[in-house]
Each structure stands twice: as C-alpha cells, then as structure tokens.
Write a protein that holds these residues in place. Structure first.
Motif, PDB file in Angstrom:
ATOM      1  N   ALA A 409      35.318  46.285  41.241  1.00  0.00           N
ATOM      2  CA  ALA A 409      36.339  45.542  41.967  1.00  0.00           C
ATOM      3  C   ALA A 409      35.830  44.150  42.287  1.00  0.00           C
ATOM      4  CB  ALA A 409      36.715  46.282  43.250  1.00  0.00           C
ATOM      5  N   MET A 410      36.733  43.176  42.334  1.00  0.00           N
ATOM      6  CA  MET A 410      36.372  41.800  42.667  1.00  0.00           C
ATOM      7  C   MET A 410      36.405  41.618  44.176  1.00  0.00           C
ATOM      8  SD  MET A 410      38.410  38.284  41.723  1.00  0.00           S
ATOM      9  CE  MET A 410      37.886  38.190  40.021  1.00  0.00           C
ATOM     10  N   LYS A 411      35.363  41.011  44.701  1.00  0.00           N
ATOM     11  CA  LYS A 411      35.307  40.677  46.122  1.00  0.00           C
ATOM     12  C   LYS A 411      35.299  39.158  46.262  1.00  0.00           C
ATOM     13  CE  LYS A 411      32.740  44.833  47.483  1.00  0.00           C
ATOM     14  NZ  LYS A 411      33.898  45.455  48.171  1.00  0.00           N
ATOM     15  N   ILE A 412      35.992  38.651  47.282  1.00  0.00           N
ATOM     16  CA  ILE A 412      36.065  37.208  47.512  1.00  0.00           C
ATOM     17  C   ILE A 412      35.577  36.901  48.914  1.00  0.00           C
ATOM     18  CG2 ILE A 412      38.475  37.335  48.284  1.00  0.00           C
ATOM     19  CD1 ILE A 412      38.893  34.586  46.945  1.00  0.00           C
ATOM     20  N   THR A 413      34.774  35.874  49.058  1.00  0.00           N
ATOM     21  CA  THR A 413      34.283  35.430  50.363  1.00  0.00           C
ATOM     22  C   THR A 413      34.562  33.938  50.511  1.00  0.00           C
ATOM     23  OG1 THR A 413      32.065  35.024  49.457  1.00  0.00           O
ATOM     24  CG2 THR A 413      32.476  37.176  50.503  1.00  0.00           C
ATOM     25  N   TYR A 414      34.653  33.497  51.749  1.00  0.00           N
ATOM     26  CA  TYR A 414      35.032  32.112  52.049  1.00  0.00           C
ATOM     27  C   TYR A 414      34.166  31.589  53.181  1.00  0.00           C
ATOM     28  CZ  TYR A 414      37.755  28.686  54.778  1.00  0.00           C
ATOM     29  OH  TYR A 414      38.146  27.607  55.521  1.00  0.00           O
ATOM     30  N   ASN A 415      33.589  30.399  52.998  1.00  0.00           N
ATOM     31  CA  ASN A 415      32.718  29.765  53.987  1.00  0.00           C
ATOM     32  C   ASN A 415      33.478  28.633  54.660  1.00  0.00           C
ATOM     33  OD1 ASN A 415      30.750  28.508  55.482  1.00  0.00           O
ATOM     34  ND2 ASN A 415      29.383  28.086  53.758  1.00  0.00           N
ATOM     35  N   GLU A 446      40.716  41.026  52.982  1.00  0.00           N
ATOM     36  CA  GLU A 446      39.440  41.566  53.423  1.00  0.00           C
ATOM     37  C   GLU A 446      38.973  42.606  52.414  1.00  0.00           C
ATOM     38  OE1 GLU A 446      39.521  43.065  57.355  1.00  0.00           O
ATOM     39  OE2 GLU A 446      40.259  41.205  58.248  1.00  0.00           O
ATOM     40  N   GLY A 447      37.750  42.434  51.940  1.00  0.00           N
ATOM     41  CA  GLY A 447      37.235  43.397  50.976  1.00  0.00           C
ATOM     42  C   GLY A 447      37.651  43.058  49.563  1.00  0.00           C
ATOM     43  N   ASP A 448      38.118  44.080  48.826  1.00  0.00           N
ATOM     44  CA  ASP A 448      38.437  43.906  47.420  1.00  0.00           C
ATOM     45  C   ASP A 448      39.729  43.115  47.220  1.00  0.00           C
ATOM     46  OD1 ASP A 448      36.247  45.464  47.025  1.00  0.00           O
ATOM     47  OD2 ASP A 448      37.363  47.297  46.532  1.00  0.00           O
ATOM     48  N   VAL A 449      39.727  42.309  46.180  1.00  0.00           N
ATOM     49  CA  VAL A 449      40.929  41.569  45.797  1.00  0.00           C
ATOM     50  C   VAL A 449      41.863  42.527  45.037  1.00  0.00           C
ATOM     51  CG1 VAL A 449      41.834  39.665  44.413  1.00  0.00           C
ATOM     52  CG2 VAL A 449      39.652  39.408  45.621  1.00  0.00           C
ATOM     53  N   PRO A 450      43.126  42.602  45.412  1.00  0.00           N
ATOM     54  CA  PRO A 450      44.060  43.433  44.640  1.00  0.00           C
ATOM     55  C   PRO A 450      44.032  43.041  43.169  1.00  0.00           C
ATOM     56  CG  PRO A 450      45.082  42.703  46.679  1.00  0.00           C
ATOM     57  CD  PRO A 450      43.777  41.968  46.569  1.00  0.00           C
ATOM     58  N   SER A 451      44.134  44.029  42.307  1.00  0.00           N
ATOM     59  CA  SER A 451      43.986  43.779  40.876  1.00  0.00           C
ATOM     60  C   SER A 451      44.992  42.760  40.357  1.00  0.00           C
ATOM     61  CB  SER A 451      44.122  45.087  40.102  1.00  0.00           C
ATOM     62  OG  SER A 451      45.388  45.693  40.357  1.00  0.00           O
ATOM     63  N   ASP A 452      46.208  42.728  40.929  1.00  0.00           N
ATOM     64  CA  ASP A 452      47.221  41.804  40.438  1.00  0.00           C
ATOM     65  C   ASP A 452      46.985  40.369  40.915  1.00  0.00           C
ATOM     66  OD1 ASP A 452      47.769  42.620  43.062  1.00  0.00           O
ATOM     67  OD2 ASP A 452      49.894  42.095  42.863  1.00  0.00           O
ATOM     68  N   GLN A 458      40.293  33.989  40.744  1.00  0.00           N
ATOM     69  CA  GLN A 458      39.474  33.211  39.821  1.00  0.00           C
ATOM     70  C   GLN A 458      39.905  31.751  39.820  1.00  0.00           C
ATOM     71  OE1 GLN A 458      36.872  34.645  37.690  1.00  0.00           O
ATOM     72  NE2 GLN A 458      36.384  32.470  37.748  1.00  0.00           N
ATOM     73  N   LEU A 459      41.198  31.532  39.917  1.00  0.00           N
ATOM     74  CA  LEU A 459      41.744  30.180  39.904  1.00  0.00           C
ATOM     75  C   LEU A 459      41.257  29.367  41.100  1.00  0.00           C
ATOM     76  CD1 LEU A 459      43.730  28.360  38.362  1.00  0.00           C
ATOM     77  CD2 LEU A 459      45.557  29.304  39.779  1.00  0.00           C
ATOM     78  N   VAL A 460      41.309  29.939  42.297  1.00  0.00           N
ATOM     79  CA  VAL A 460      40.876  29.185  43.469  1.00  0.00           C
ATOM     80  C   VAL A 460      39.360  29.014  43.470  1.00  0.00           C
ATOM     81  CG1 VAL A 460      42.871  29.862  44.834  1.00  0.00           C
ATOM     82  CG2 VAL A 460      40.826  31.270  44.935  1.00  0.00           C
ATOM     83  N   PHE A 461      38.649  29.986  42.938  1.00  0.00           N
ATOM     84  CA  PHE A 461      37.196  29.853  42.791  1.00  0.00           C
ATOM     85  C   PHE A 461      36.852  28.655  41.919  1.00  0.00           C
ATOM     86  CE2 PHE A 461      33.595  30.816  39.940  1.00  0.00           C
ATOM     87  CZ  PHE A 461      32.557  30.943  40.854  1.00  0.00           C
TER      88      PHE A 461
END
Length: 472
Positions: A409-415, A446-452, A458-461
């Motif tokens: 699963a993809m996880k996203i974090t923000y500083n 929070e936690g895993d990014v929904p698959s959809d 990825q775009l915002v990253f």
C-alpha cells in the motif's frame, strides 16, 4: 551557437535589458552569452553583472549572505529601505525576515479566497472578449485583453479605484520598463504618494478584513509577534502587489496567447482533454517566465569566482535558470537533496511540449511582443479559455512492489514546516489535501492512500516545489 544581429554585438560589453532590441531576442542573447560570455558585465545602471549559466544563477539565488534581495529591479535607483525588510517585502527581504513577510501574504492568496474572485474575473474576461469581437477580425490581444485583466483584478483586491488603471500602467512603465531613465517628478506624481493617499483613506474608513475589507485593510491590521506592520512595510507590500502582480500577470497571459496563435495543435490538445489544464499553465509559466530579478552584491563578495563587487547589481535571469526538471524522483529516493535545487514547475513525467524543446528558455516580456494579428486564434465562446498542454504520459506506477510480499500500500506524509503555501497539492488533488486559513496544506488522508487516489498522490509528490510531501 546562435547568430545575433550585428546591432546587438555591444551586449557583450555593455548590455541594456530595457531596450526593445533586447526584449525581442532575449532568449537568443542568453544562449549566445552561455557560449561566449557566461558572465557578462555592463556599466549601465551603475554597474551590472549578468550570469547566464544555470549553476551560477542558482548559486547566487541561494547565497543570501553575499547577494541581498534588497534591490530586485535592475535600475539606476538604489533602495532606501535597509535589510532585512527592503523596500517591497517579501520580495526584497532577506532571510529570516523573508519567511515572516511571505507568510503574512499567504491567507489572502490561498485558493479559497482567490476562488471567490473567479465569477468576477470570468465576467470581466467575457466583457473584454465581447469588446474585441466588436472591434473586428484582427485585434491587439495584448492591449485589448492581457493588459486589462490584472489591472482590474488587483485594483479590486486592494480596494483601489478601477478608474486608476492608467496610473498603474504609468507606474509600471517608469519602474520596470524604463529603469535607466531618471525623471524629475513632483511628489504628487510618485507611486509613494499615491499609496500614502490610499492607505490614509483606508485608515480613515476602517473595515473588518474578515468581513468586508480588502488587502490594504488586511495589511494595516495584520501583526508580527503582536505588533502591527510599520508604514514602510505596508506601503512596500502594496507596491509589490500592484506593480509585480500586474506586470508579471499580463506578461504571462500575453505570451500564452502569442504561443497559442502559433500552435493550433496545442489548442486542440486542450479542447480534447481539459483535465491537463493545470500542467499546461505550469508549462507556459516555465517556458515564458517573464521575470529577470536582481541581487545586490555585498561589499567585497566574489564567492566561488561568481560575479560581485560591493554595491553592484547582479541580474538574475530566472528564465535562463529554469531547466526542465529531469530525474527528480531518482534524486529524492535514496539520494541527498542538492544544496542548490533548480526551480521545478512541471511534473517530470509530462514531457515538454513540441516546439518548446530543448529545456531552458525564457521569453521577452509577453504582451509587448504579441503580434497584433493572432493567426489561428478565434476569440469567442464557448470553450474559449485555452492553454497549451503536455501529451498523455500513460498510466503511472504508484509504488515499487516488494519482491517477497507483492504490491504494498502507498503511504503519504506531509511536512508542514517545509510547506511554503504554493497549494499545488490542493489544486491537483483536493481529495487528498485541503488548505487552512493561513494558506498551508492540510493532509486529509491518514495511513494508506486509497488505491483510486494513488495516481493523484504521485502527482502531488512530483509537483511539490518544497519537497514537503513524501511517498512510501
């Protein structure tokens, strides 16, 4: 090596960026310099250096100790307001005050308050288009369209009279278009006097910035550590919003129209896929960047062999230093971040537009170079708001699979501390990000990014200019 007309040969020894000849061929001149004179020098404007290599531009822009932002316009005038604030904060401010002054302007320019201006702006643009249609089949889109929009919108945001648009244009002409001309003006003719009158009127008729106030009301009432802004700060920030907000915007709009007139295939791309609008806007801003800034070299500075004599201006040609980003994901995953990261505007997986290759180019200030007749551009509705776009990159692979456990699963974090309020994450993926009242991003997942939503993550990253977003 790019050929340059003989009339421009003197630019190697004594360039003047304010001339019509320079404006017409600025990118070609920069390219010629890179080959034969990477750091040009001129006695104009009291002495000016012009670096044209990306590494030099980046190093100077990041070296705030030896190159101050106190004077950002290449001009015969030198700023009278000292560091670290400078005469037009935050653009003329040095760290650490720059971050404070910039943070003050985030709330009124956050996406939500700006969105409230959209109906007014769209109505005014429609009105301008109707006027152009009445004029005939050939019109000057720079003067009749591009140069009107920011004048009207900035006036509304600042609470200034709409009928003062011609005064704004005159101020811009004096400050940015003829920086080598010293004029003897009565005080009543100056920008400072005009702004003092506007500020005084706002103080005499105060309004609540949270209810019915404007940007001037906001600046008069906002505080830094419990203290309201000094008059020089209020006046300087209003001057910045008025002059820079109008000039760069009409240049970008005009250059985009000029480009669209020559590339019907790009207009077709947008009509066929309006979802690529945000990337098209970013690409136009990158390629036709309208700004050449200045820095003032500190006394005795010449770090690393870069240009600089005490008090001399260094013209930082940001368009020349805006290469198309490549390999951003590779640098960010498992490699240290470079100390002088070049500006990044477009997600790397969108290729440059046909006709905009190769890499770094700037443009002369858009509207002054838009031809009167824009062949191939039909002004009208519906769907008349068109911009250039990139091609479809195909599906994105959101995360590398684990060889033992398969796809993770993809996880996203923000500083938040790294965030500077650019708000690209919110504009590109409102399902993942919101914006708070101060203009900073809020992560909604929070936690895993929904698959959809993995592709949008990825775009915002890929598009965060401050590396404030990470994927795992």
């Amino acid at each position: 090596m790019t050929d340059i007309d003989e009339s421009q040969a003197d630019y190697h020894r004594d360039f003047d960026h304010s001339t019509a000849e320079w404006a017409a061929t600025a990118p070609e001149i920069w390219d010629e310099y890179r080959q034969s004179c990477p750091v040009a020098r001129s006695d104009a404007f009291g002495g000016t250096w012009l670096p044209t290599r990306q590494e030099d531009i980046s190093a100077i822009a990041h070296d705030t100790e030896n190159y101050t932002s106190q004077g950002v316009v290449v001009s015969v005038y030198r700023p009278e307001v000292d560091r670290p604030m400078g005469p037009a904060p935050p653009i003329t401010s040095d760290p650490p005050f720059h971050a404070v002054a910039r943070r003050l302007l985030l709330p009124p320019f956050a996406p939500k308050p700006i969105k409230e201006l959209e109906p007014y702006t769209r109505d005014y643009c429609d009105e301008l288009i109707d006027q152009l249609l009445d004029e005939g089949p050939e019109v000057d889109a720079a003067i009749g369209y591009a140069q009107n929009i920011p004048v009207r919108i900035i006036a509304k945001m600042l609470g200034m009279p709409e009928e003062d648009g011609d005064k704004f244009r005159l101020f811009i002409h004096r400050i940015l278009e003829t920086p080598g001309v010293e004029e003897e003006l009565e005080h009543e003719e100056t920008l400072d006097h005009y702004l003092d009158v506007q500020i005084a009127e706002h103080r005499e008729n105060p309004r609540d910035p949270e209810v019915d106030g404007d940007l001037i009301d906001y600046l008069i009432n906002v505080e830094i550590e419990g203290q309201k802004l000094v008059d020089e700060h209020v006046r300087g920030s209003i001057a910045l919003l008025l002059i820079a907000g109008i000039d760069t915007t009409w240049s970008a709009i005009g250059a985009s129209i000029w480009h669209m007139a020559q590339h019907p295939e790009h207009r077709a791309q947008l009509r066929d896929d309006p979802s690529i609008f945000p990337f098209a806007v970013e690409e136009m801003l990158r390629y036709y960047a309208p700004v050449t800034m200045a820095r003032i070299a500190a006394p005795g500075s010449r770090p690393g062999g870069l240009p600089g004599e005490g008090g001399r201006l260094v013209a930082v040609a940001l368009p020349r230093g805006q290469p198309r980003p490549r390999g951003v994901r590779e640098r960010r995953r498992g490699h240290p971040r470079p100390q002088a990261e070049p500006p990044r505007c477009v997600r790397p997986r969108y290729p440059s537009l046909p006709g905009l290759e190769p890499g770094p180019h700037g443009a002369p200030r858009g509207p002054r170079n838009v031809p009167r007749a824009n062949p191939g551009v039909r002004i009208g509705r519906p769907g008349g708001r068109t911009v250039v776009s990139g091609s479809d990159p195909g599906p994105t692979r959101a995360a590398d699979p684990d060889p033992l456990r398969g796809q993770r699963a993809m996880k996203i974090t923000y500083n938040r501390d790294a965030c500077q309020g650019h708000n690209r994450c919110y504009m590109l993926a409102p399902e993942l990000f919101d914006v708070d009242d101060e203009g900073y991003a809020i992560l909604l997942v929070e936690g895993d990014v929904p698959s959809d939503l993995e592709e949008k993550a990825q775009l915002v990253f890929d598009n965060c200019p401050e590396f404030a977003i990470e994927l795992d």
